[in-house]
Each structure stands twice: as structure tokens, then as C-alpha cells.
Design an enzyme around this catalytic site. Structure first.
Site, PDB file in Angstrom:
ATOM      1  N   LYS A   1      74.739  76.952  59.569  1.00 19.30           N
ATOM      2  CA  LYS A   1      75.559  77.661  58.579  1.00 19.30           C
ATOM      3  C   LYS A   1      74.730  78.632  57.742  1.00 19.30           C
ATOM      4  CE  LYS A   1      76.866  73.823  56.691  1.00 19.30           C
ATOM      5  NZ  LYS A   1      76.190  72.813  57.509  1.00 19.30           N
TER       6      LYS A   1
ATOM      7  N   ARG B   1      83.101  71.110  49.617  1.00 16.76           N
ATOM      8  CA  ARG B   1      82.644  70.012  50.477  1.00 16.76           C
ATOM      9  C   ARG B   1      83.703  68.934  50.660  1.00 16.76           C
ATOM     10  NH1 ARG B   1      77.031  69.770  51.635  1.00 16.76           N
ATOM     11  NH2 ARG B   1      75.845  71.259  50.415  1.00 16.76           N
TER      12      ARG B   1
ATOM     13  N   ARG C   1      63.578  70.393  63.273  1.00 11.85           N
ATOM     14  CA  ARG C   1      63.300  71.133  62.040  1.00 11.85           C
ATOM     15  C   ARG C   1      62.357  70.342  61.134  1.00 11.85           C
ATOM     16  NH1 ARG C   1      68.252  72.788  58.207  1.00 11.85           N
ATOM     17  NH2 ARG C   1      68.008  70.672  57.442  1.00 11.85           N
TER      18      ARG C   1
ATOM     19  N   ARG D   1      59.027  68.053  57.161  1.00 11.06           N
ATOM     20  CA  ARG D   1      59.941  67.358  56.240  1.00 11.06           C
ATOM     21  C   ARG D   1      59.995  65.874  56.605  1.00 11.06           C
ATOM     22  NH1 ARG D   1      65.092  71.257  55.355  1.00 11.06           N
ATOM     23  NH2 ARG D   1      65.838  69.315  54.462  1.00 11.06           N
TER      24      ARG D   1
ATOM     25  N   ARG E   1      73.619  61.468  56.712  1.00 16.47           N
ATOM     26  CA  ARG E   1      74.149  62.780  56.311  1.00 16.47           C
ATOM     27  C   ARG E   1      75.344  63.161  57.183  1.00 16.47           C
ATOM     28  NH1 ARG E   1      69.411  66.868  56.483  1.00 16.47           N
ATOM     29  NH2 ARG E   1      71.026  68.305  55.814  1.00 16.47           N
TER      30      ARG E   1
END
Length: 182
Positions: free
Chosen positions: A8, A83, A122, A128, A139
């Protein structure tokens, strides 16, 4: 719209450049409002400092302040908001009060297992350590529970543009532009 890792933010950056409109990210707006010391920013800061979610009423107020800025006159792209269905309903009411409306709601459809792989990749590329598979699955669960109902919300309003979020970046962009008829 789309699950975490659907692309997105990447697509938003391409679209805002193409259309010459601002990207409105609620996270960015909240940080700017807090830094700017606005009344809503100070209210949001109280919740953030207490480790709580910023209430919808505050987020809607901050989004409204941002949409009223001159650079949004030709349009804007919402990123990370709404959301939930209550947020979408509040957004509609706020925009109606301003004499505006949502023109399109784009959903980047990406299967859960692809999302997991993208986010794990990622995490490695960006170092991360917080993006572990259990965290990513949580998530996705939160997205499916809270945000995925927006697909039906916007479909029922005739605004939903469903786009396959798999493949090359440029191909996904072309599918989005095609769905928007531009």
C-alpha cells in the site's frame, strides 16, 4: 486497503506523484500534530504517552484538519485510515459535512502466506527484529478481524476497486490505474 505488506505505501507514493495529490498517513499526521502542538495533537499525545490507542474521535479530527489544508483541494490519498468500519462511517460523515466524498477504495489483494513471506524478507533486509512470524501472523489476524470488513463496506457503496497485489511493481500499478479508469 490491503493486509500488512501488500504494498500500500509503495503504491501510494507512485499514485500521489502521478496525480499531484498529497498522501494522508494518519501516523504522519499524528506525529506532525504532536510536534506542532495543536490541541488535537496534544490530546493524542496523552494517549500515546500512556501506551493507549488514540481514540477514533481524535484521529478523525486530525484527519479533518489535514483534509482542510489547501493542498487537498484537488484530492488526497488516505493511507492507513480508515482501519475499522466505525472509522469509515465517521470519515463519511466528516466528508459529507465538508461537501466531499470518497471516490474510490482500492484493495490490494494478497494471500496471507505471501504477506508473511514479504514481511519476513523485509525484516531481514531492513534489520527489523520485531517482525517475527508470530508477530506478523498477529498483525494479519488483527487486519482480518478489524480492517477486512471495510472491503464489504466499500463494496456495498459501489466504491471498491479490487486489485491483484501479486507480481511486478509496475504491473500492480497498471492494474490500480486500470481499476481507477485513468
Amino acid at each position: 486497503m490491503g493486509p500488512p505488506g501488500a504494498g500500500k505505501g509503495t503504491q501510494a507514493k507512485i499514485l500521489i506523484e502521478k496525480f499531484g495529490i498529497p498522501q494522508i498517513s494518519t501516523g504522519d499526521i499524528l506525529r506532525a500534530a504532536i510536534k506542532g502542538g495543536t490541541s488535537l495533537g496534544l490530546e493524542a499525545k496523552k494517549f500515546i504517552d500512556a501506551g493507549e490507542l488514540v481514540p477514533d474521535s481524535v484521529v478523525i479530527g486530525i484527519v479533518e484538519e489535514r483534509i482542510r489544508e489547501a493542498d487537498c483541494e484537488k484530492g488526497f490519498l488516505l493511507d492507513g485510515f480508515p482501519r475499522t468500519t466505525p472509522q469509515a462511517e465517521a470519515l463519511d460523515a466528516m466528508l459529507q459535512k465538508m461537501g466531499r466524498k470518497i471516490d474510490h477504495a482500492v484493495n490490494l489483494a494478497v494471500p496471507d502466506e505471501e504477506v508473511i513471506q514479504r514481511l519476513l524478507d523485509r525484516a531481514v533486509k531492513e534489520g527489523r527484529s520485531d517482525d517475527t512470524e508470530p508477530v506478523i501472523r498477529n498483525r494479519i489476524k488483527n487486519y482480518n478481524d478489524q480492517t477486512k470488513p471495510l472491503i464489504d463496506f466499500y463494496r456495498n457503496k459501489g466504491l471498491l476497486k479490487e486489485v491483484n497485489g501479486l507480481g511486478e511493481l509496475s504491473a500492480i500499478t497498471e492494474r490500480i490505474l486500470g481499476a481507477l479508469n485513468v
